[in-house]
Scaffold this motif. Structure first.
Motif, PDB file in Angstrom:
ATOM      1  N   ILE A 282      -1.556  50.478  10.610  1.00 11.66           N
ATOM      2  CA  ILE A 282      -2.354  49.584   9.783  1.00 11.66           C
ATOM      3  C   ILE A 282      -3.110  50.455   8.786  1.00 11.66           C
ATOM      4  CG2 ILE A 282      -4.259  47.937   9.715  1.00 11.66           C
ATOM      5  CD1 ILE A 282      -3.554  47.148  12.583  1.00 11.66           C
ATOM      6  N   VAL A 283      -3.030  50.092   7.505  1.00 11.60           N
ATOM      7  CA  VAL A 283      -3.771  50.802   6.465  1.00 11.60           C
ATOM      8  C   VAL A 283      -4.711  49.805   5.803  1.00 11.60           C
ATOM      9  CG1 VAL A 283      -3.654  52.156   4.359  1.00 11.60           C
ATOM     10  CG2 VAL A 283      -1.851  52.377   6.079  1.00 11.60           C
ATOM     11  N   VAL A 284      -5.983  50.157   5.742  1.00 10.14           N
ATOM     12  CA  VAL A 284      -6.992  49.291   5.142  1.00 10.14           C
ATOM     13  C   VAL A 284      -7.458  49.935   3.842  1.00 10.14           C
ATOM     14  CG1 VAL A 284      -9.181  48.104   5.503  1.00 10.14           C
ATOM     15  CG2 VAL A 284      -7.719  48.630   7.463  1.00 10.14           C
ATOM     16  N   LEU A 285      -7.470  49.156   2.786  1.00  8.04           N
ATOM     17  CA  LEU A 285      -7.969  49.594   1.489  1.00  8.04           C
ATOM     18  C   LEU A 285      -9.181  48.753   1.144  1.00  8.04           C
ATOM     19  CD1 LEU A 285      -4.534  49.215   1.165  1.00  8.04           C
ATOM     20  CD2 LEU A 285      -5.119  50.847  -0.593  1.00  8.04           C
ATOM     21  N   GLY A 286     -10.015  49.252   0.265  1.00  3.72           N
ATOM     22  CA  GLY A 286     -11.197  48.508  -0.143  1.00  3.72           C
ATOM     23  C   GLY A 286     -11.263  48.379  -1.642  1.00  3.72           C
ATOM     24  N   ASP A 287     -11.763  47.244  -2.115  1.00  6.65           N
ATOM     25  CA  ASP A 287     -11.965  47.051  -3.545  1.00  6.65           C
ATOM     26  C   ASP A 287     -13.384  46.571  -3.784  1.00  6.65           C
ATOM     27  OD1 ASP A 287     -11.098  47.132  -6.206  1.00  6.65           O
ATOM     28  OD2 ASP A 287     -10.677  44.985  -6.223  1.00  6.65           O
ATOM     29  N   GLY A 288     -13.954  47.039  -4.875  1.00  3.46           N
ATOM     30  CA  GLY A 288     -15.314  46.639  -5.223  1.00  3.46           C
ATOM     31  C   GLY A 288     -16.376  47.435  -4.490  1.00  3.46           C
ATOM     32  N   PHE A 289     -16.019  48.577  -3.930  1.00  8.55           N
ATOM     33  CA  PHE A 289     -16.978  49.456  -3.264  1.00  8.55           C
ATOM     34  C   PHE A 289     -17.315  50.610  -4.204  1.00  8.55           C
ATOM     35  CE2 PHE A 289     -14.969  47.317   0.294  1.00  8.55           C
ATOM     36  CZ  PHE A 289     -16.031  47.076   1.149  1.00  8.55           C
ATOM     37  N   LEU A 290     -18.596  50.859  -4.391  1.00  8.14           N
ATOM     38  CA  LEU A 290     -19.046  51.983  -5.214  1.00  8.14           C
ATOM     39  C   LEU A 290     -18.891  53.279  -4.427  1.00  8.14           C
ATOM     40  CD1 LEU A 290     -22.349  50.355  -6.545  1.00  8.14           C
ATOM     41  CD2 LEU A 290     -20.072  50.340  -7.624  1.00  8.14           C
ATOM     42  N   SER A 291     -18.991  54.413  -5.104  1.00 14.96           N
ATOM     43  CA  SER A 291     -18.866  55.704  -4.408  1.00 14.96           C
ATOM     44  C   SER A 291     -19.957  55.864  -3.347  1.00 14.96           C
ATOM     45  CB  SER A 291     -18.897  56.869  -5.394  1.00 14.96           C
ATOM     46  OG  SER A 291     -20.103  56.889  -6.104  1.00 14.96           O
TER      47      SER A 291
ATOM     48  N   SER B  35     -19.136  54.274   0.543  1.00 19.20           N
ATOM     49  CA  SER B  35     -18.006  54.715   1.356  1.00 19.20           C
ATOM     50  C   SER B  35     -18.268  54.488   2.844  1.00 19.20           C
ATOM     51  CB  SER B  35     -17.693  56.183   1.079  1.00 19.20           C
ATOM     52  OG  SER B  35     -16.587  56.593   1.813  1.00 19.20           O
ATOM     53  N   ALA B  36     -19.476  54.805   3.306  1.00 17.24           N
ATOM     54  CA  ALA B  36     -19.816  54.600   4.722  1.00 17.24           C
ATOM     55  C   ALA B  36     -19.815  53.109   5.065  1.00 17.24           C
ATOM     56  CB  ALA B  36     -21.168  55.219   5.038  1.00 17.24           C
ATOM     57  N   GLN B  37     -20.274  52.279   4.142  1.00 16.87           N
ATOM     58  CA  GLN B  37     -20.268  50.832   4.353  1.00 16.87           C
ATOM     59  C   GLN B  37     -18.824  50.330   4.498  1.00 16.87           C
ATOM     60  OE1 GLN B  37     -22.109  48.632   1.155  1.00 16.87           O
ATOM     61  NE2 GLN B  37     -21.336  46.680   1.887  1.00 16.87           N
ATOM     62  N   PHE B  38     -17.934  50.831   3.659  1.00 16.97           N
ATOM     63  CA  PHE B  38     -16.516  50.456   3.756  1.00 16.97           C
ATOM     64  C   PHE B  38     -15.964  50.851   5.123  1.00 16.97           C
ATOM     65  CE2 PHE B  38     -12.065  52.020   3.096  1.00 16.97           C
ATOM     66  CZ  PHE B  38     -11.456  50.775   3.108  1.00 16.97           C
ATOM     67  N   GLN B  39     -16.256  52.056   5.591  1.00 18.79           N
ATOM     68  CA  GLN B  39     -15.760  52.506   6.895  1.00 18.79           C
ATOM     69  C   GLN B  39     -16.312  51.635   8.029  1.00 18.79           C
ATOM     70  OE1 GLN B  39     -13.287  54.575   7.392  1.00 18.79           O
ATOM     71  NE2 GLN B  39     -13.160  54.939   5.192  1.00 18.79           N
ATOM     72  N   THR B  40     -17.544  51.186   7.906  1.00 20.72           N
ATOM     73  CA  THR B  40     -18.122  50.283   8.907  1.00 20.72           C
ATOM     74  C   THR B  40     -17.350  48.969   8.948  1.00 20.72           C
ATOM     75  OG1 THR B  40     -20.312  51.269   8.656  1.00 20.72           O
ATOM     76  CG2 THR B  40     -20.231  49.034   9.579  1.00 20.72           C
ATOM     77  N   HIS B  41     -16.990  48.454   7.784  1.00 22.20           N
ATOM     78  CA  HIS B  41     -16.209  47.211   7.736  1.00 22.20           C
ATOM     79  C   HIS B  41     -14.819  47.405   8.338  1.00 22.20           C
ATOM     80  CE1 HIS B  41     -19.215  44.932   5.662  1.00 22.20           C
ATOM     81  NE2 HIS B  41     -19.246  45.791   4.643  1.00 22.20           N
ATOM     82  N   VAL B  42     -14.207  48.555   8.095  1.00 27.27           N
ATOM     83  CA  VAL B  42     -12.891  48.843   8.686  1.00 27.27           C
ATOM     84  C   VAL B  42     -13.007  48.815  10.212  1.00 27.27           C
ATOM     85  CG1 VAL B  42     -11.092  50.599   8.979  1.00 27.27           C
ATOM     86  CG2 VAL B  42     -12.060  50.170   6.704  1.00 27.27           C
ATOM     87  N   THR B  43     -14.015  49.487  10.731  1.00 29.14           N
ATOM     88  CA  THR B  43     -14.215  49.533  12.181  1.00 29.14           C
ATOM     89  C   THR B  43     -14.477  48.136  12.745  1.00 29.14           C
ATOM     90  OG1 THR B  43     -15.054  51.789  12.074  1.00 29.14           O
ATOM     91  CG2 THR B  43     -15.635  50.509  14.035  1.00 29.14           C
ATOM     92  N   ASN B  44     -15.395  47.400  12.122  1.00 30.00           N
ATOM     93  CA  ASN B  44     -15.763  46.083  12.646  1.00 30.00           C
ATOM     94  C   ASN B  44     -14.645  45.057  12.535  1.00 30.00           C
ATOM     95  OD1 ASN B  44     -18.287  47.018  13.355  1.00 30.00           O
ATOM     96  ND2 ASN B  44     -19.264  46.289  11.485  1.00 30.00           N
ATOM     97  N   LEU B  45     -13.976  45.006  11.385  1.00 24.21           N
ATOM     98  CA  LEU B  45     -12.972  43.963  11.161  1.00 24.21           C
ATOM     99  C   LEU B  45     -11.613  44.259  11.796  1.00 24.21           C
ATOM    100  CD1 LEU B  45     -13.761  43.148   7.435  1.00 24.21           C
ATOM    101  CD2 LEU B  45     -14.110  41.637   9.389  1.00 24.21           C
ATOM    102  N   VAL B  46     -11.210  45.512  11.772  1.00 19.56           N
ATOM    103  CA  VAL B  46      -9.862  45.817  12.261  1.00 19.56           C
ATOM    104  C   VAL B  46      -9.880  46.316  13.696  1.00 19.56           C
ATOM    105  CG1 VAL B  46      -7.782  47.183  11.852  1.00 19.56           C
ATOM    106  CG2 VAL B  46      -9.074  46.283   9.908  1.00 19.56           C
ATOM    107  N   ILE B  47     -10.661  47.334  13.982  1.00 17.03           N
ATOM    108  CA  ILE B  47     -10.646  47.907  15.334  1.00 17.03           C
ATOM    109  C   ILE B  47     -11.389  47.024  16.332  1.00 17.03           C
ATOM    110  CG2 ILE B  47     -11.312  49.902  16.731  1.00 17.03           C
ATOM    111  CD1 ILE B  47     -10.871  51.603  14.167  1.00 17.03           C
ATOM    112  N   ASN B  48     -12.620  46.608  15.999  1.00 17.29           N
ATOM    113  CA  ASN B  48     -13.423  45.827  16.952  1.00 17.29           C
ATOM    114  C   ASN B  48     -13.034  44.352  16.998  1.00 17.29           C
ATOM    115  OD1 ASN B  48     -14.792  48.186  17.487  1.00 17.29           O
ATOM    116  ND2 ASN B  48     -16.530  47.669  16.189  1.00 17.29           N
ATOM    117  N   TYR B  49     -12.561  43.802  15.892  1.00 19.94           N
ATOM    118  CA  TYR B  49     -12.204  42.375  15.883  1.00 19.94           C
ATOM    119  C   TYR B  49     -10.698  42.169  16.076  1.00 19.94           C
ATOM    120  CZ  TYR B  49     -11.270  37.653  14.316  1.00 19.94           C
ATOM    121  OH  TYR B  49     -10.804  36.365  14.241  1.00 19.94           O
ATOM    122  N   LEU B  50      -9.897  42.569  15.104  1.00 16.34           N
ATOM    123  CA  LEU B  50      -8.462  42.283  15.145  1.00 16.34           C
ATOM    124  C   LEU B  50      -7.790  42.865  16.386  1.00 16.34           C
ATOM    125  CD1 LEU B  50      -5.964  41.076  13.726  1.00 16.34           C
ATOM    126  CD2 LEU B  50      -5.667  43.305  12.617  1.00 16.34           C
TER     127      LEU B  50
END
Length: 191
Positions: free
Chosen positions: A60-69, A72-87
């Protein structure tokens, strides 16, 4: 021959205009420049969950759009919460979690969010994600998939599933080749 990328409020995606002009480039006032893909910092790969060799796992590869430089940590938190912890903790995925690898590709956008044509809101983002696809307000999609494929083939050419997380609070998303979801809590159900 001069070439320029332009964004028009009347056209949904950036267009390539070619001006045949012996004098060089031609400037059209009132049109904003289309997203120039930010390369500072350059997109990079993070391994979020490693269960085994990529050739023997579903990747599984997760990409993000609309995230400022700075997000980056916020994007990684969403990856963890939405894909690893939820899906991957939802039936039937939780039974097969050991067969999945999760990677994320961080890219930088010039502005947060996504385009909202129904309200006249346009954001300058890496993948140019937009609501209102096919006239449906909550249909969030990636109008030009070439940059997505370029990053996938650069970092994880043997990907199985690609998911786009869009840094926008309005509910929206879509399925298809790439699952696309917003940050609205209910959007995770699209996965």
């Amino acid at each position: 021959m001069a070439r320029s990328s332009l964004r028009s409020p009347f056209l949904r995606t950036a267009c390539r205009w070619v001006f045949w002009c012996g004098l060089g480039s031609l400037s059209l006032p009132g049109l904003a420049s289309a997203q120039t893909q930010v390369t500072d910092p350059a997109p990079f790969l993070t391994t979020n969950l490693f269960s085994g060799s990529r050739s023997h796992r579903l990747n599984i590869v997760v990409l993000g759009d609309g995230f400022l430089s700075s997000q980056s940590a916020q994007f990684q938190t969403h990856v963890t919460n939405l894909v690893i912890n939820y899906l991957l903790n939802t039936e039937p995925y939780n039974e097969y979690k050991a067969y999945f690898n999760v990677f994320s590709i961080s890219s930088t956008s010039l502005e947060e969010g996504a385009d909202h044509p129904h309200s006249g809101t346009w954001r300058d983002t890496y993948f140019n994600c937009s609501y209102d696809t096919a006239g449906i307000q909550r249909y969030l999609s990636i109008p030009n998939r070439t940059p997505v494929y370029n990053l996938l083939y650069q970092f994880v050419p043997d990907y199985t599933i690609a998911i786009m997380i869009v840094n926008d609070a309005e509910y929206g998303g879509s399925g298809g080749r790439f699952a696309t979801i917003s940050l609205d809590p209910s959007a995770s159900l699209i996965l």
